[in-house]
Design a protein around this motif. Structure first.
Motif, PDB file in Angstrom:
ATOM      1  N   ALA A 136       0.750  -1.179  -0.049  1.00  0.00           N
ATOM      2  CA  ALA A 136       0.160  -0.109   0.087  1.00  0.00           C
ATOM      3  C   ALA A 136       0.958   1.224   0.089  1.00  0.00           C
ATOM      4  O   ALA A 136       2.099   1.044   0.322  1.00  0.00           O
ATOM      5  CB  ALA A 136      -0.885   0.003   1.214  1.00  0.00           C
ATOM      6  N   ALA A 137       0.275   2.299  -0.125  1.00  0.00           N
ATOM      7  CA  ALA A 137       0.957   3.733  -0.336  1.00  0.00           C
ATOM      8  C   ALA A 137       1.871   3.963   0.801  1.00  0.00           C
ATOM      9  O   ALA A 137       3.155   4.420   0.742  1.00  0.00           O
ATOM     10  CB  ALA A 137      -0.042   4.877  -0.725  1.00  0.00           C
ATOM     11  N   ASP A 138       1.392   3.444   1.822  1.00  0.00           N
ATOM     12  CA  ASP A 138       2.341   3.904   3.238  1.00  0.00           C
ATOM     13  C   ASP A 138       3.320   2.839   3.401  1.00  0.00           C
ATOM     14  O   ASP A 138       3.969   2.817   4.255  1.00  0.00           O
ATOM     15  CB  ASP A 138       1.405   4.032   4.435  1.00  0.00           C
ATOM     16  N   GLY A 139       3.515   1.794   2.670  1.00  0.00           N
ATOM     17  CA  GLY A 139       4.387   0.866   2.999  1.00  0.00           C
ATOM     18  C   GLY A 139       4.163  -0.604   3.426  1.00  0.00           C
ATOM     19  O   GLY A 139       4.678  -1.363   3.682  1.00  0.00           O
ATOM     20  N   THR A 140       2.775  -0.372   3.964  1.00  0.00           N
ATOM     21  CA  THR A 140       2.206  -1.557   4.567  1.00  0.00           C
ATOM     22  C   THR A 140       2.208  -2.787   3.597  1.00  0.00           C
ATOM     23  O   THR A 140       1.502  -2.547   2.342  1.00  0.00           O
ATOM     24  CB  THR A 140       0.889  -1.413   4.957  1.00  0.00           C
ATOM     25  N   LYS A 187       4.238  -3.900   8.725  1.00  0.00           N
ATOM     26  CA  LYS A 187       3.531  -2.592   8.765  1.00  0.00           C
ATOM     27  C   LYS A 187       4.635  -1.689   9.086  1.00  0.00           C
ATOM     28  O   LYS A 187       5.855  -1.951   9.860  1.00  0.00           O
ATOM     29  CB  LYS A 187       2.513  -2.880   9.750  1.00  0.00           C
ATOM     30  N   PRO A 188       4.382  -0.523   8.910  1.00  0.00           N
ATOM     31  CA  PRO A 188       5.243   0.903   9.035  1.00  0.00           C
ATOM     32  C   PRO A 188       5.491   0.666  10.585  1.00  0.00           C
ATOM     33  O   PRO A 188       4.781   0.464  11.448  1.00  0.00           O
ATOM     34  CB  PRO A 188       4.676   2.008   8.626  1.00  0.00           C
ATOM     35  N   LYS A 190       6.248   2.764  14.163  1.00  0.00           N
ATOM     36  CA  LYS A 190       5.522   3.978  15.002  1.00  0.00           C
ATOM     37  C   LYS A 190       6.641   4.393  15.892  1.00  0.00           C
ATOM     38  O   LYS A 190       7.434   3.661  16.218  1.00  0.00           O
ATOM     39  CB  LYS A 190       4.420   3.383  15.725  1.00  0.00           C
ATOM     40  N   GLU A 191       6.490   5.645  16.185  1.00  0.00           N
ATOM     41  CA  GLU A 191       7.488   6.298  17.018  1.00  0.00           C
ATOM     42  C   GLU A 191       7.648   5.410  18.226  1.00  0.00           C
ATOM     43  O   GLU A 191       6.550   5.103  18.917  1.00  0.00           O
ATOM     44  CB  GLU A 191       6.855   7.536  17.493  1.00  0.00           C
ATOM     45  N   GLY A 192       8.963   5.486  18.675  1.00  0.00           N
ATOM     46  CA  GLY A 192       9.248   4.609  19.890  1.00  0.00           C
ATOM     47  C   GLY A 192       9.148   3.033  19.877  1.00  0.00           C
ATOM     48  O   GLY A 192       9.541   2.278  20.928  1.00  0.00           O
ATOM     49  N   GLU A 193       8.752   2.476  18.805  1.00  0.00           N
ATOM     50  CA  GLU A 193       8.602   1.213  18.635  1.00  0.00           C
ATOM     51  C   GLU A 193       9.922   0.503  17.975  1.00  0.00           C
ATOM     52  O   GLU A 193      10.432   1.050  17.271  1.00  0.00           O
ATOM     53  CB  GLU A 193       7.522   0.785  17.550  1.00  0.00           C
ATOM     54  N   PRO A 194      10.088  -0.985  18.088  1.00  0.00           N
ATOM     55  CA  PRO A 194      11.074  -1.446  17.639  1.00  0.00           C
ATOM     56  C   PRO A 194      11.001  -1.660  16.126  1.00  0.00           C
ATOM     57  O   PRO A 194       9.765  -1.815  15.683  1.00  0.00           O
ATOM     58  CB  PRO A 194      11.409  -2.890  18.041  1.00  0.00           C
ATOM     59  N   TYR A 195      11.937  -1.548  15.148  1.00  0.00           N
ATOM     60  CA  TYR A 195      11.585  -1.596  13.908  1.00  0.00           C
ATOM     61  C   TYR A 195      12.855  -2.194  12.924  1.00  0.00           C
ATOM     62  O   TYR A 195      13.864  -2.440  13.606  1.00  0.00           O
ATOM     63  CB  TYR A 195      11.214  -0.414  13.076  1.00  0.00           C
ATOM     64  N   PRO A 205       7.120  -7.110  11.371  1.00  0.00           N
ATOM     65  CA  PRO A 205       6.129  -8.032  10.657  1.00  0.00           C
ATOM     66  C   PRO A 205       4.857  -8.087  11.373  1.00  0.00           C
ATOM     67  O   PRO A 205       4.454  -7.690  12.489  1.00  0.00           O
ATOM     68  CB  PRO A 205       6.764  -9.198  10.842  1.00  0.00           C
ATOM     69  N   GLY A 206       3.847  -8.525  10.643  1.00  0.00           N
ATOM     70  CA  GLY A 206       2.343  -8.653  11.392  1.00  0.00           C
ATOM     71  C   GLY A 206       2.557  -9.800  11.984  1.00  0.00           C
ATOM     72  O   GLY A 206       3.695 -10.730  11.801  1.00  0.00           O
ATOM     73  N   TRP A 207       1.640 -10.569  12.730  1.00  0.00           N
ATOM     74  CA  TRP A 207       1.705 -11.512  13.680  1.00  0.00           C
ATOM     75  C   TRP A 207       1.921 -12.924  12.828  1.00  0.00           C
ATOM     76  O   TRP A 207       2.829 -13.612  13.243  1.00  0.00           O
ATOM     77  CB  TRP A 207       0.363 -11.580  14.565  1.00  0.00           C
ATOM     78  N   HIS A 208       1.001 -12.863  11.836  1.00  0.00           N
ATOM     79  CA  HIS A 208       1.026 -14.590  11.081  1.00  0.00           C
ATOM     80  C   HIS A 208       2.272 -14.831  10.507  1.00  0.00           C
ATOM     81  O   HIS A 208       2.319 -16.099  10.545  1.00  0.00           O
ATOM     82  CB  HIS A 208      -0.215 -14.483  10.284  1.00  0.00           C
ATOM     83  N   ILE A 209       3.017 -14.022   9.903  1.00  0.00           N
ATOM     84  CA  ILE A 209       4.234 -14.438   8.993  1.00  0.00           C
ATOM     85  C   ILE A 209       5.200 -15.313   9.824  1.00  0.00           C
ATOM     86  O   ILE A 209       5.733 -16.210   9.285  1.00  0.00           O
ATOM     87  CB  ILE A 209       4.590 -13.431   8.181  1.00  0.00           C
ATOM     88  N   GLU A 210       5.134 -14.879  10.985  1.00  0.00           N
ATOM     89  CA  GLU A 210       6.433 -15.297  11.790  1.00  0.00           C
ATOM     90  C   GLU A 210       6.234 -17.001  11.867  1.00  0.00           C
ATOM     91  O   GLU A 210       7.202 -17.854  11.619  1.00  0.00           O
ATOM     92  CB  GLU A 210       6.507 -15.054  13.123  1.00  0.00           C
ATOM     93  N   CYS A 211       5.082 -17.473  12.100  1.00  0.00           N
ATOM     94  CA  CYS A 211       4.968 -18.971  12.104  1.00  0.00           C
ATOM     95  C   CYS A 211       5.171 -19.786  10.823  1.00  0.00           C
ATOM     96  O   CYS A 211       5.795 -20.839  10.710  1.00  0.00           O
ATOM     97  CB  CYS A 211       3.684 -19.548  12.693  1.00  0.00           C
TER      98      CYS A 211
END
Ligand code: AMP
Ligand code: ZN
Length: 469
Positions: A136-140, A187-188, A190-195, A205-211
């Motif tokens: 998507a446009a915001d990089g998601t 997902k992009p 957010k301020e103060g979050e690990p990335y 990552p979204g939650w599902h991809i890890e498994c």
């Protein structure tokens, strides 16, 4: 052996992908707090499934993850003014202690999401390249559910129903979705979050991809069993299937197993409802073997209501087994040598029948409730037929059968030989050496072995400390 497969909603005969081997993946906890006894249910249930396969002679590869990047972890870290990493590392350690105290075996691998980001980037890229995902446009990055014709096959939901259900719900920040039932892969930040950096945006990552990624990395594209609590059927496992099957171009897991909830006052025990007991709290009142025995007293697909009365009943039931084994041990020490005769021959025949009954129960979709009954019948047999006049071979045989079956249930019937301090020190030194050699797999393996022996390590500034759980 029959397993109830959520995919077909039927009991199916178990046929492994490779004869003699079982590859299983069990979704593990999100580590932002001490685990509660609801989380302990899948741990105990699927550890018992693993033990039964091992008892049958299968080589089991068992993978169970820790979700260590998540909104709740980040929130907790912000509250405490520490890194998300500090929070997740702390609760992984605590969770491992609880697992050891519940006699849940260490997994072949316990991967962590944050250590597997590059595999996730690869899989997401594959999904974009083959049209199953879009940016998507915001990089998601979203998974395009309409591109996977079988979407909904696990939860038995129909994509059109899902789409109309979701249509009403507008989620802020997800305006870039082509379709309301699409889900997030990346997902992009957010301020103060690990990335982490990615070709689409700095983010996580979204939650599902890890498994999907960890299962592929440690077990291969196709596995025998994928498991977890029934709340994971939708959307988590449905989405895992979509990701894995679209990325790999083949079916993912043959059998999908889901445990029912542990309830309290007939409502699901959960962190968000606040109606939970941590495993640690229960351990202050009971030996955690009692908790394990309580969980196995019900079939894993039946809801189980937690209550003080049922825990007391489990404690009494377990005591009955342990007392019987203790008595047989004493008899063994004093019995005269000699072969079983007459009534004892009949007793051995009865014990063999009860062992088959236990196995039949386990092979009927792991009916541990019936398996436990077979153990009680064995205890009754032992209590009514073994005494000071019994032949040693009879006593030994009864004791061995009870212990063998309890071992499948993960119930320890006899204190293991004391682990000597010297042996522990030696293993710790070997682990330190492995770490020096950057052989982290070996270091983890040694730590896992120590945990299985009931020894917990803590890496402190002054060096490695250890204690018995
Ligand atoms: P979570 O940390 O919420 O992702 O949960 C970890 C595992 O525990 C998942 O397999 C959940 O399905 C399972 N689980 C959570 N609560 C319960 C409960 N009350 N009863 C049974 N399983 C549960
Ligand atoms: Zn999962």
């Amino acid at each position: 052996m029959k397993i109830f497969n959520t995919l077909s909603r039927k009991k199916e005969e178990f046929v492994p992908l490779t004869p003699g081997q079982v590859k299983m993946y069990v979704c593990g906890p999100t580590v932002y707090n001490l685990i509660h006894i609801g989380n302990a249910r899948p741990m105990i249930v699927f550890d018992t499934v693993r033990r039964y396969f091992e008892y049958k002679g299968y080589d089991v590869q068992y993978v169970s993850n820790f979700t260590d990047v998540d909104d709740k972890i980040i929130k907790k870290a912000i509250e405490e003014g520490v890194n998300a990493d500090t929070v997740s590392r702390r609760y992984i350690e605590e969770c491992k202690k609880d697992m050891a105290a519940m006699n849940v075996k260490t997994a072949t691998v316990h991967p962590q999401a944050t250590q597997e980001i590059s595999g996730m980037l690869d899989m997401i890229q594959t999904l974009i390249d083959n049209g199953h995902a879009y940016v998507a446009a915001d990089g998601t990055v979203y998974f395009r559910t309409s591109s996977f014709k079988e979407y909904g096959k696990l939860s038995h939901k129909n994509l059109e129903d899902l789409q109309s259900g979701f249509r009403e719900i507008k989620v802020t920040g997800e305006e870039g979705k082509e379709d309301p039932s699409d889900f997030v892969l990346w997902k992009p930040k957010k301020e103060g979050e690990p990335y982490w950096e990615s070709p689409w945006c700095d983010g996580r990552p979204g939650w599902h991809i890890e498994c999907s990624v960890m299962s592929k990395r440690y077990l291969g594209e196709q596995i025998d069993i994928h498991a977890g609590g029934e709340d994971l059927i939708f959307p988590h496992h449905e989405n895992e299937i979509a990701q894995s099957e679209c990325a790999n171009g083949r079916s993912f897991a043959t059998y999908w197993m889901h445990n029912a909830f542990l309830n309290i006052d007939n409502r699901k025990m959960s962190k968000s409802l606040g109606n939970f007991f941590t495993v640690r709290e229960i351990s202050e009142k009971y030996d955690l073997q009692v908790l394990r025995f309580f969980m196995l007293s019900a079939h894993y697909r039946s809801p189980l209501n937690f209550s003080a009365e049922l825990m007391e009943a489990s404690k009494n039931g377990l005591d009955r087994i342990l007392t019987c084994v203790g008595k047989l041990k004493d008899l063994e020490a004093n019995a005269s040598e000699g072969a079983a005769v007459g009534e004892e021959e009949a007793g051995l025949g009865e014990a063999a029948k009860l062992k088959r009954k236990f196995e039949a129960a386990m092979e009927d979709d792991f009916n541990t409730a019936d398996a436990v009954s077979a153990v009680f019948e064995l205890v009754k047999l032992a209590n009514s037929t073994a005494d000071e006049t019994s032949a040693k071979s009879y006593v030994v045989s009864l004791k061995a059968t009870i212990q063998e079956l309890c071992d499948v249930l993960g119930i320890i019937t006899e204190k293991q030989a004391e682990v000597l301090d010297g042996d522990v020190e030696e293993m710790i030194a070997a682990r330190q050496q492995a770490r020096k050699d950057k052989n982290f797999a070996l270091a983890d393996e040694i730590r896992g072995k120590l945990l299985d022996m009931g020894i917990v390590l803590e890496d402190t500034r002054e060096g490695v400390k250890w204690k018995r759980v």
